[in-house]
Design a protein around this motif. Structure first.
Motif, short mmCIF file in Angstrom:
data_model
loop_
_atom_site.label_atom_id
_atom_site.label_comp_id
_atom_site.label_asym_id
_atom_site.label_seq_id
_atom_site.Cartn_x
_atom_site.Cartn_y
_atom_site.Cartn_z
N UNK A 168 0.81 -1.23 0.00
CA UNK A 168 0.00 0.00 0.00
C UNK A 168 0.83 1.27 0.00
N UNK A 169 1.71 1.41 -0.98
CA UNK A 169 2.48 2.65 -1.11
C UNK A 169 2.27 3.21 -2.52
N UNK A 170 1.78 4.44 -2.59
CA UNK A 170 1.49 5.05 -3.88
C UNK A 170 2.73 5.11 -4.76
N UNK A 171 3.84 5.59 -4.21
CA UNK A 171 5.05 5.74 -5.03
C UNK A 171 5.56 4.39 -5.51
N UNK A 172 5.47 3.37 -4.68
CA UNK A 172 5.90 2.03 -5.08
C UNK A 172 5.00 1.50 -6.20
N UNK A 173 3.71 1.80 -6.12
CA UNK A 173 2.79 1.34 -7.16
C UNK A 173 3.09 2.00 -8.50
N UNK A 174 3.56 3.24 -8.48
CA UNK A 174 3.92 3.92 -9.72
C UNK A 174 5.16 3.29 -10.34
N UNK A 175 6.07 2.83 -9.49
CA UNK A 175 7.31 2.24 -9.99
C UNK A 175 7.16 0.78 -10.40
N UNK A 298 18.29 12.67 8.58
CA UNK A 298 18.56 14.05 8.99
C UNK A 298 17.34 14.94 9.07
N UNK A 299 16.27 14.58 8.38
CA UNK A 299 15.07 15.41 8.40
C UNK A 299 14.02 14.84 7.48
N UNK A 300 12.95 15.60 7.30
CA UNK A 300 11.82 15.15 6.47
C UNK A 300 11.89 15.81 5.11
N UNK A 301 11.60 15.04 4.08
CA UNK A 301 11.49 15.58 2.74
C UNK A 301 10.01 15.64 2.37
N UNK A 302 9.50 16.84 2.17
CA UNK A 302 8.10 17.04 1.82
C UNK A 302 7.99 17.21 0.32
N UNK A 303 7.16 16.38 -0.28
CA UNK A 303 7.01 16.37 -1.74
C UNK A 303 5.88 17.31 -2.15
N UNK A 304 6.23 18.44 -2.70
CA UNK A 304 5.25 19.37 -3.26
C UNK A 304 4.84 20.47 -2.31
N UNK A 373 10.66 19.41 -1.66
CA UNK A 373 11.05 18.84 -2.95
C UNK A 373 9.89 18.97 -3.94
N UNK A 374 10.14 18.53 -5.17
CA UNK A 374 9.09 18.55 -6.18
C UNK A 374 8.00 17.54 -5.84
N UNK A 375 6.89 17.67 -6.51
CA UNK A 375 5.78 16.76 -6.29
C UNK A 375 6.17 15.30 -6.57
N UNK A 376 5.46 14.40 -5.91
CA UNK A 376 5.67 12.97 -6.13
C UNK A 376 4.62 12.48 -7.14
N UNK A 377 5.03 11.74 -8.15
CA UNK A 377 4.06 11.24 -9.15
C UNK A 377 2.95 10.44 -8.49
#
Length: 426
Positions: A168-175, A298-304, A373-377
Protein backbone atom coordinates in the motif's frame (compact mmCIF):
# COMPACT_ATOMS: atom_id res chain seq x y z
CA UNK A 1 0.01 -8.44 2.80
CA UNK A 2 -0.26 -5.23 4.56
CA UNK A 3 0.93 -7.06 4.75
CA UNK A 4 -0.65 -9.49 2.96
CA UNK A 5 -1.11 -8.67 3.35
CA UNK A 6 1.64 -9.02 2.30
CA UNK A 7 1.84 -14.62 5.58
CA UNK A 8 7.16 -20.86 8.68
CA UNK A 9 7.53 -22.55 11.49
CA UNK A 10 7.00 -20.55 14.66
CA UNK A 11 7.69 -21.29 18.29
CA UNK A 12 4.79 -20.93 20.67
CA UNK A 13 2.09 -20.90 17.99
CA UNK A 14 -0.85 -23.25 17.91
CA UNK A 15 -1.26 -25.67 15.03
CA UNK A 16 -2.37 -23.70 11.98
CA UNK A 17 -4.97 -26.31 11.12
CA UNK A 18 -6.34 -29.67 12.20
CA UNK A 19 -5.00 -32.73 10.45
CA UNK A 20 -6.04 -36.34 10.67
CA UNK A 21 -3.19 -38.72 9.98
CA UNK A 22 -3.80 -42.30 8.97
CA UNK A 23 -2.27 -44.65 11.56
CA UNK A 24 0.68 -46.69 10.41
CA UNK A 25 1.82 -50.00 11.85
CA UNK A 26 5.11 -49.73 13.66
CA UNK A 27 6.10 -53.23 12.51
CA UNK A 28 5.50 -55.52 9.56
CA UNK A 29 4.77 -59.24 9.45
CA UNK A 30 6.54 -61.60 7.07
CA UNK A 31 4.41 -64.51 5.90
CA UNK A 32 6.76 -65.54 3.15
CA UNK A 33 8.07 -68.69 4.90
CA UNK A 34 4.82 -70.66 4.91
CA UNK A 35 4.68 -73.65 2.58
CA UNK A 36 1.02 -74.32 1.95
CA UNK A 37 1.83 -77.65 0.26
CA UNK A 38 3.53 -78.96 3.36
CA UNK A 39 1.94 -81.04 6.07
CA UNK A 40 1.98 -77.96 8.41
CA UNK A 41 -1.64 -77.20 9.32
CA UNK A 42 -3.22 -74.32 7.51
CA UNK A 43 -4.54 -73.14 10.86
CA UNK A 44 -1.05 -71.90 11.73
CA UNK A 45 -1.08 -69.49 8.80
CA UNK A 46 -4.65 -68.38 9.50
CA UNK A 47 -3.81 -67.85 13.15
CA UNK A 48 -0.93 -65.54 12.34
CA UNK A 49 -3.13 -63.52 10.00
CA UNK A 50 -5.83 -63.22 12.66
CA UNK A 51 -3.22 -62.19 15.19
CA UNK A 52 -1.96 -59.44 12.87
CA UNK A 53 -5.50 -58.24 12.21
CA UNK A 54 -6.31 -58.11 15.92
CA UNK A 55 -3.06 -56.28 16.66
CA UNK A 56 -3.82 -53.73 13.95
CA UNK A 57 -7.37 -53.23 15.22
CA UNK A 58 -6.04 -52.68 18.74
CA UNK A 59 -3.55 -50.05 17.56
CA UNK A 60 -6.19 -48.22 15.53
CA UNK A 61 -8.58 -48.24 18.47
CA UNK A 62 -5.87 -46.82 20.73
CA UNK A 63 -5.11 -44.09 18.21
CA UNK A 64 -8.81 -43.21 17.92
CA UNK A 65 -9.08 -43.00 21.71
CA UNK A 66 -6.04 -40.71 21.90
CA UNK A 67 -7.49 -38.46 19.20
CA UNK A 68 -10.84 -38.42 20.98
CA UNK A 69 -9.21 -37.42 24.24
CA UNK A 70 -7.28 -34.61 22.55
CA UNK A 71 -10.47 -33.45 20.83
CA UNK A 72 -10.78 -31.70 17.48
CA UNK A 73 -9.19 -28.32 16.97
CA UNK A 74 -11.51 -25.51 18.00
CA UNK A 75 -10.46 -23.68 14.85
CA UNK A 76 -11.83 -26.55 12.74
CA UNK A 77 -15.26 -26.51 14.41
CA UNK A 78 -18.08 -23.99 14.28
CA UNK A 79 -19.12 -23.00 17.78
CA UNK A 80 -22.43 -21.41 18.63
CA UNK A 81 -22.00 -17.82 19.80
CA UNK A 82 -18.38 -17.59 18.61
CA UNK A 83 -17.45 -15.91 15.32
CA UNK A 84 -14.26 -17.26 13.74
CA UNK A 85 -12.68 -14.45 11.73
CA UNK A 86 -9.91 -14.99 9.19
CA UNK A 87 -7.75 -11.84 9.21
CA UNK A 88 -5.61 -11.68 6.08
CA UNK A 89 -2.56 -9.49 6.61
CA UNK A 90 -3.13 -9.80 10.35
CA UNK A 91 0.57 -9.42 11.13
CA UNK A 92 0.60 -5.95 9.60
CA UNK A 93 0.02 -2.58 11.25
CA UNK A 94 -3.75 -2.30 10.76
CA UNK A 95 -4.44 -6.05 10.66
CA UNK A 96 -2.75 -6.70 14.01
CA UNK A 97 -4.75 -3.93 15.68
CA UNK A 98 -7.91 -5.43 14.19
CA UNK A 99 -6.98 -8.87 15.53
CA UNK A 100 -6.40 -7.36 18.98
CA UNK A 101 -9.86 -5.79 19.02
CA UNK A 102 -11.55 -8.95 17.73
CA UNK A 103 -9.87 -11.01 20.45
CA UNK A 104 -10.86 -8.49 23.11
CA UNK A 105 -14.45 -8.80 21.91
CA UNK A 106 -14.40 -12.59 22.30
CA UNK A 107 -14.00 -13.63 18.68
CA UNK A 108 -11.86 -16.52 17.45
CA UNK A 109 -9.09 -15.28 15.14
CA UNK A 110 -6.93 -16.91 12.49
CA UNK A 111 -4.19 -14.65 11.14
CA UNK A 112 -3.04 -15.41 7.61
CA UNK A 113 0.11 -13.58 6.52
CA UNK A 114 3.21 -14.16 4.42
CA UNK A 115 5.19 -11.65 6.52
CA UNK A 116 6.38 -9.73 3.46
CA UNK A 117 5.10 -6.55 5.12
CA UNK A 118 3.83 -7.94 8.40
CA UNK A 119 5.76 -8.60 11.59
CA UNK A 120 5.87 -11.85 13.53
CA UNK A 121 6.55 -9.82 16.67
CA UNK A 122 3.00 -8.46 16.51
CA UNK A 123 1.62 -11.99 16.32
CA UNK A 124 3.75 -13.12 19.26
CA UNK A 125 2.51 -10.17 21.29
CA UNK A 126 -1.09 -11.13 20.55
CA UNK A 127 -0.38 -14.76 21.45
CA UNK A 128 1.07 -13.63 24.78
CA UNK A 129 -2.05 -11.55 25.47
CA UNK A 130 -4.47 -14.33 24.47
CA UNK A 131 -2.81 -17.69 25.22
CA UNK A 132 -6.04 -19.64 25.77
CA UNK A 133 -6.61 -22.56 23.35
CA UNK A 134 -8.99 -21.76 20.53
CA UNK A 135 -8.54 -17.99 20.64
CA UNK A 136 -5.76 -17.15 18.17
CA UNK A 137 -3.72 -19.03 15.59
CA UNK A 138 -1.20 -17.87 13.02
CA UNK A 139 -1.03 -19.46 9.59
CA UNK A 140 1.83 -18.73 7.23
CA UNK A 141 0.65 -18.46 3.66
CA UNK A 142 0.58 -16.31 0.56
CA UNK A 143 -2.73 -15.30 -1.00
CA UNK A 144 -1.14 -15.77 -4.41
CA UNK A 145 -1.00 -19.53 -3.70
CA UNK A 146 -4.58 -20.64 -4.36
CA UNK A 147 -3.87 -24.23 -3.29
CA UNK A 148 -2.57 -23.07 0.09
CA UNK A 149 -5.49 -20.67 0.56
CA UNK A 150 -7.99 -23.44 -0.16
CA UNK A 151 -6.25 -25.72 2.34
CA UNK A 152 -6.63 -23.08 5.02
CA UNK A 153 -10.33 -22.61 4.29
CA UNK A 154 -10.88 -26.37 4.17
CA UNK A 155 -9.17 -27.07 7.47
CA UNK A 156 -10.68 -24.16 9.43
CA UNK A 157 -14.33 -23.41 10.19
CA UNK A 158 -14.27 -19.76 9.09
CA UNK A 159 -17.34 -17.59 9.62
CA UNK A 160 -16.08 -14.27 8.23
CA UNK A 161 -13.09 -12.74 6.45
CA UNK A 162 -11.45 -9.40 7.16
CA UNK A 163 -9.28 -8.87 4.12
CA UNK A 164 -6.46 -6.41 4.92
CA UNK A 165 -3.59 -8.08 3.09
CA UNK A 166 -2.12 -5.72 0.50
CA UNK A 167 0.94 -3.66 -0.28
CA UNK A 168 0.00 0.00 0.00
CA UNK A 169 2.48 2.65 -1.11
CA UNK A 170 1.49 5.05 -3.88
CA UNK A 171 5.05 5.74 -5.03
CA UNK A 172 5.90 2.03 -5.08
CA UNK A 173 2.79 1.34 -7.16
CA UNK A 174 3.92 3.92 -9.72
CA UNK A 175 7.31 2.24 -9.99
CA UNK A 176 6.04 -1.37 -10.04
CA UNK A 177 2.39 -1.42 -11.17
CA UNK A 178 2.19 -5.10 -12.15
CA UNK A 179 3.18 -6.13 -8.64
CA UNK A 180 0.29 -4.08 -7.25
CA UNK A 181 -2.31 -5.53 -9.60
CA UNK A 182 -1.15 -9.03 -8.73
CA UNK A 183 -0.88 -8.46 -4.99
CA UNK A 184 -4.18 -6.62 -4.61
CA UNK A 185 -6.53 -7.58 -7.44
CA UNK A 186 -5.44 -11.15 -8.19
CA UNK A 187 -5.11 -12.04 -4.51
CA UNK A 188 -8.59 -10.70 -3.78
CA UNK A 189 -9.90 -12.98 -6.53
CA UNK A 190 -8.20 -15.92 -4.80
CA UNK A 191 -9.92 -15.05 -1.52
CA UNK A 192 -13.32 -14.78 -3.21
CA UNK A 193 -12.87 -18.13 -4.95
CA UNK A 194 -12.00 -19.80 -1.65
CA UNK A 195 -14.98 -18.19 0.06
CA UNK A 196 -17.26 -19.48 -2.71
CA UNK A 197 -15.82 -23.01 -2.59
CA UNK A 198 -16.13 -23.29 1.19
CA UNK A 199 -19.39 -21.42 1.74
CA UNK A 200 -18.05 -18.43 3.70
CA UNK A 201 -20.62 -15.65 3.39
CA UNK A 202 -19.28 -12.60 5.21
CA UNK A 203 -16.50 -10.26 3.98
CA UNK A 204 -15.15 -7.00 5.38
CA UNK A 205 -12.90 -5.51 2.71
CA UNK A 206 -10.12 -3.02 3.39
CA UNK A 207 -10.26 -0.44 0.60
CA UNK A 208 -8.96 3.10 0.28
CA UNK A 209 -9.78 6.67 -0.57
CA UNK A 210 -7.19 6.32 -3.36
CA UNK A 211 -9.99 4.82 -5.46
CA UNK A 212 -11.48 8.32 -5.75
CA UNK A 213 -8.38 9.87 -7.29
CA UNK A 214 -8.52 13.66 -7.14
CA UNK A 215 -12.19 14.66 -6.86
CA UNK A 216 -13.45 18.04 -7.96
CA UNK A 217 -15.44 18.55 -4.77
CA UNK A 218 -14.64 18.11 -1.10
CA UNK A 219 -15.47 16.40 1.15
CA UNK A 220 -15.58 12.96 -0.44
CA UNK A 221 -18.84 11.02 -0.14
CA UNK A 222 -19.48 7.41 -1.08
CA UNK A 223 -21.12 8.69 -4.29
CA UNK A 224 -18.04 10.66 -5.38
CA UNK A 225 -16.92 9.27 -8.78
CA UNK A 226 -14.05 6.80 -8.53
CA UNK A 227 -11.32 7.94 -10.89
CA UNK A 228 -8.05 6.61 -9.39
CA UNK A 229 -4.83 8.14 -10.68
CA UNK A 230 -2.25 5.59 -9.49
CA UNK A 231 -1.96 1.78 -9.75
CA UNK A 232 -2.59 1.35 -6.02
CA UNK A 233 -5.98 3.05 -6.25
CA UNK A 234 -6.78 1.35 -9.56
CA UNK A 235 -5.99 -2.11 -8.18
CA UNK A 236 -8.19 -1.48 -5.14
CA UNK A 237 -11.06 -0.28 -7.32
CA UNK A 238 -10.74 -3.38 -9.49
CA UNK A 239 -10.94 -5.49 -6.33
CA UNK A 240 -14.09 -3.64 -5.26
CA UNK A 241 -15.61 -4.33 -8.68
CA UNK A 242 -14.74 -8.04 -8.37
CA UNK A 243 -16.41 -8.19 -4.98
CA UNK A 244 -19.55 -6.38 -6.12
CA UNK A 245 -19.92 -8.52 -9.25
CA UNK A 246 -19.44 -11.74 -7.29
CA UNK A 247 -21.92 -10.61 -4.64
CA UNK A 248 -24.67 -10.40 -7.27
CA UNK A 249 -24.35 -14.17 -7.82
CA UNK A 250 -23.96 -15.23 -4.18
CA UNK A 251 -25.85 -14.54 -0.97
CA UNK A 252 -23.01 -12.59 0.65
CA UNK A 253 -22.74 -10.04 3.44
CA UNK A 254 -20.14 -7.50 2.27
CA UNK A 255 -18.82 -4.31 3.82
CA UNK A 256 -16.33 -2.26 1.80
CA UNK A 257 -14.52 0.31 3.93
CA UNK A 258 -12.66 3.07 2.09
CA UNK A 259 -10.37 4.67 4.57
CA UNK A 260 -8.02 7.54 4.64
CA UNK A 261 -4.53 8.07 6.14
CA UNK A 262 -4.03 5.83 9.16
CA UNK A 263 -1.87 6.93 12.09
CA UNK A 264 -1.50 6.24 15.81
CA UNK A 265 -1.16 2.97 17.68
CA UNK A 266 -2.80 1.06 20.51
CA UNK A 267 -3.10 3.66 23.31
CA UNK A 268 -2.12 1.00 25.88
CA UNK A 269 1.18 0.44 24.08
CA UNK A 270 0.62 -3.22 23.23
CA UNK A 271 0.96 -2.82 19.46
CA UNK A 272 2.44 -0.27 17.10
CA UNK A 273 3.81 0.28 13.61
CA UNK A 274 7.19 -1.39 13.31
CA UNK A 275 9.60 0.42 10.95
CA UNK A 276 10.79 -1.42 7.87
CA UNK A 277 14.16 0.03 6.80
CA UNK A 278 13.87 -1.38 3.28
CA UNK A 279 10.71 0.68 2.70
CA UNK A 280 11.89 4.04 3.98
CA UNK A 281 11.97 5.56 0.52
CA UNK A 282 8.23 4.85 0.27
CA UNK A 283 7.54 5.73 3.89
CA UNK A 284 4.39 7.39 5.04
CA UNK A 285 4.85 10.80 6.58
CA UNK A 286 4.40 9.56 10.15
CA UNK A 287 7.24 7.06 9.74
CA UNK A 288 9.46 9.72 8.21
CA UNK A 289 8.71 12.12 11.07
CA UNK A 290 9.60 9.53 13.67
CA UNK A 291 12.77 8.51 11.83
CA UNK A 292 13.82 12.17 11.82
CA UNK A 293 12.93 12.62 15.49
CA UNK A 294 14.97 9.51 16.36
CA UNK A 295 17.99 10.79 14.40
CA UNK A 296 17.90 7.95 11.87
CA UNK A 297 17.52 10.38 9.00
CA UNK A 298 18.56 14.05 8.99
CA UNK A 299 15.07 15.41 8.40
CA UNK A 300 11.82 15.15 6.47
CA UNK A 301 11.49 15.58 2.74
CA UNK A 302 8.10 17.04 1.82
CA UNK A 303 7.01 16.37 -1.74
CA UNK A 304 5.25 19.37 -3.26
CA UNK A 305 4.59 22.88 -1.98
CA UNK A 306 2.72 24.28 -4.98
CA UNK A 307 -0.62 22.51 -4.63
CA UNK A 308 -3.83 24.52 -4.69
CA UNK A 309 -4.24 24.37 -0.91
CA UNK A 310 -4.06 26.89 1.91
CA UNK A 311 -0.30 26.44 2.48
CA UNK A 312 0.70 24.74 -0.79
CA UNK A 313 1.16 21.25 0.71
CA UNK A 314 -1.14 18.25 0.36
CA UNK A 315 -4.15 17.91 2.64
CA UNK A 316 -5.14 14.54 4.04
CA UNK A 317 -7.66 13.06 6.49
CA UNK A 318 -5.69 11.33 9.27
CA UNK A 319 -7.56 8.65 11.22
CA UNK A 320 -6.38 6.86 14.35
CA UNK A 321 -5.90 3.12 13.86
CA UNK A 322 -8.13 2.21 16.83
CA UNK A 323 -10.97 4.28 15.36
CA UNK A 324 -10.48 2.50 12.05
CA UNK A 325 -10.58 -0.90 13.75
CA UNK A 326 -13.75 0.10 15.59
CA UNK A 327 -15.37 0.74 12.20
CA UNK A 328 -14.40 -2.76 11.06
CA UNK A 329 -15.93 -4.36 14.16
CA UNK A 330 -19.16 -2.42 13.73
CA UNK A 331 -19.20 -3.42 10.06
CA UNK A 332 -18.79 -7.08 11.05
CA UNK A 333 -21.72 -6.84 13.45
CA UNK A 334 -24.00 -4.95 11.03
CA UNK A 335 -23.29 -6.77 7.76
CA UNK A 336 -26.57 -7.84 6.13
CA UNK A 337 -27.03 -11.02 4.13
CA UNK A 338 -27.26 -10.42 0.40
CA UNK A 339 -26.13 -6.80 0.64
CA UNK A 340 -22.98 -4.88 -0.29
CA UNK A 341 -22.47 -1.72 1.79
CA UNK A 342 -19.76 0.86 1.20
CA UNK A 343 -18.50 3.40 3.73
CA UNK A 344 -15.87 6.11 3.97
CA UNK A 345 -13.93 5.87 7.23
CA UNK A 346 -12.32 9.17 8.17
CA UNK A 347 -12.54 12.08 10.57
CA UNK A 348 -14.14 14.50 8.12
CA UNK A 349 -11.29 16.93 8.68
CA UNK A 350 -8.27 17.61 6.50
CA UNK A 351 -4.80 18.59 7.72
CA UNK A 352 -1.95 19.82 5.55
CA UNK A 353 1.51 18.26 5.51
CA UNK A 354 2.91 21.37 7.19
CA UNK A 355 0.30 21.04 9.95
CA UNK A 356 1.20 17.39 10.31
CA UNK A 357 4.89 18.23 10.72
CA UNK A 358 4.08 20.75 13.44
CA UNK A 359 1.97 18.13 15.24
CA UNK A 360 4.87 15.68 14.97
CA UNK A 361 7.27 18.22 16.46
CA UNK A 362 4.86 18.70 19.36
CA UNK A 363 4.35 14.94 19.93
CA UNK A 364 8.06 14.04 19.81
CA UNK A 365 9.52 17.20 21.33
CA UNK A 366 12.04 17.27 18.48
CA UNK A 367 12.33 20.18 16.05
CA UNK A 368 12.69 18.03 12.94
CA UNK A 369 13.99 19.80 9.86
CA UNK A 370 12.05 19.92 6.59
CA UNK A 371 13.31 19.95 3.02
CA UNK A 372 10.84 20.86 0.29
CA UNK A 373 11.05 18.84 -2.95
CA UNK A 374 9.09 18.55 -6.18
CA UNK A 375 5.78 16.76 -6.29
CA UNK A 376 5.67 12.97 -6.13
CA UNK A 377 4.06 11.24 -9.15
CA UNK A 378 0.58 9.91 -8.42
CA UNK A 379 -0.19 12.24 -5.50
CA UNK A 380 -3.26 14.44 -5.28
CA UNK A 381 -3.72 17.82 -3.62
CA UNK A 382 -6.62 17.43 -1.21
CA UNK A 383 -8.52 14.46 0.13
CA UNK A 384 -10.77 14.27 3.16
CA UNK A 385 -13.94 12.40 3.94
CA UNK A 386 -17.58 12.97 4.62
CA UNK A 387 -18.21 10.26 7.25
CA UNK A 388 -21.90 11.03 7.71
CA UNK A 389 -23.11 7.77 6.12
CA UNK A 390 -21.16 5.50 8.46
CA UNK A 391 -22.18 7.68 11.42
CA UNK A 392 -25.83 7.35 10.44
CA UNK A 393 -25.94 3.66 9.52
CA UNK A 394 -23.31 2.05 11.77
CA UNK A 395 -23.33 4.55 14.63
CA UNK A 396 -19.60 5.05 14.16
CA UNK A 397 -17.56 8.23 14.48
CA UNK A 398 -13.88 8.94 15.01
CA UNK A 399 -12.96 9.60 18.65
CA UNK A 400 -9.31 10.61 18.23
CA UNK A 401 -9.51 13.98 16.54
CA UNK A 402 -6.40 15.67 17.95
CA UNK A 403 -3.54 15.02 15.53
CA UNK A 404 -0.93 15.70 18.21
CA UNK A 405 -2.42 13.12 20.59
CA UNK A 406 -2.71 10.48 17.87
CA UNK A 407 0.95 10.97 16.96
CA UNK A 408 1.92 10.92 20.63
CA UNK A 409 0.38 7.42 20.95
CA UNK A 410 2.49 6.20 18.04
CA UNK A 411 5.64 7.93 19.25
CA UNK A 412 5.44 6.36 22.71
CA UNK A 413 5.39 2.90 21.16
CA UNK A 414 8.18 3.77 18.74
CA UNK A 415 10.44 5.07 21.52
CA UNK A 416 10.00 1.80 23.44
CA UNK A 417 10.58 -0.24 20.27
CA UNK A 418 13.27 1.58 18.30
CA UNK A 419 14.02 -1.57 16.31
CA UNK A 420 10.45 -2.74 16.05
CA UNK A 421 9.16 -5.71 18.04
CA UNK A 422 12.61 -7.26 18.38
CA UNK A 423 13.70 -5.03 21.25
CA UNK A 424 11.64 -3.11 23.81
CA UNK A 425 13.17 -0.36 25.93
CA UNK A 426 12.10 -0.25 29.56
Amino acid sequence: MGSLGSAMPTSGTSSPFFRRRSPRLSRTYNFGGVDCASMQPRLYFVGKVLLAVLFTAFCMSALRQTSSLAGPSKFATHERGVTHVLVTGGAGFIGSHAALRLLEDGHRVTILDNLSRGNMGAVEQLQALFPEPGRLQFVYGDLGDSKRVNEIFEQNAIDAVMHFAAIAYVSESMADPLRYYHNITFNTLTVLEAMKTHGVKKLIYSSTCATYGEPEKMPITENTPQVPINPYGKAKKMSEDLIKDFATTADLSVMILRYFNVIGSDPKGRLGEAPRPELRKHARISGACFDAAAGIIPGIQVRGQDYNTSDGTCIRDYIHVTDLVDAHVKALDKAEMGKVSIYNVGTGKGSSVKEFVEACRFATGVNVTVTMLDRRPGDYAEVYSDPSKIQRELNWSAQHLDLRESLADAWRWRKRHPDGYSVAMI
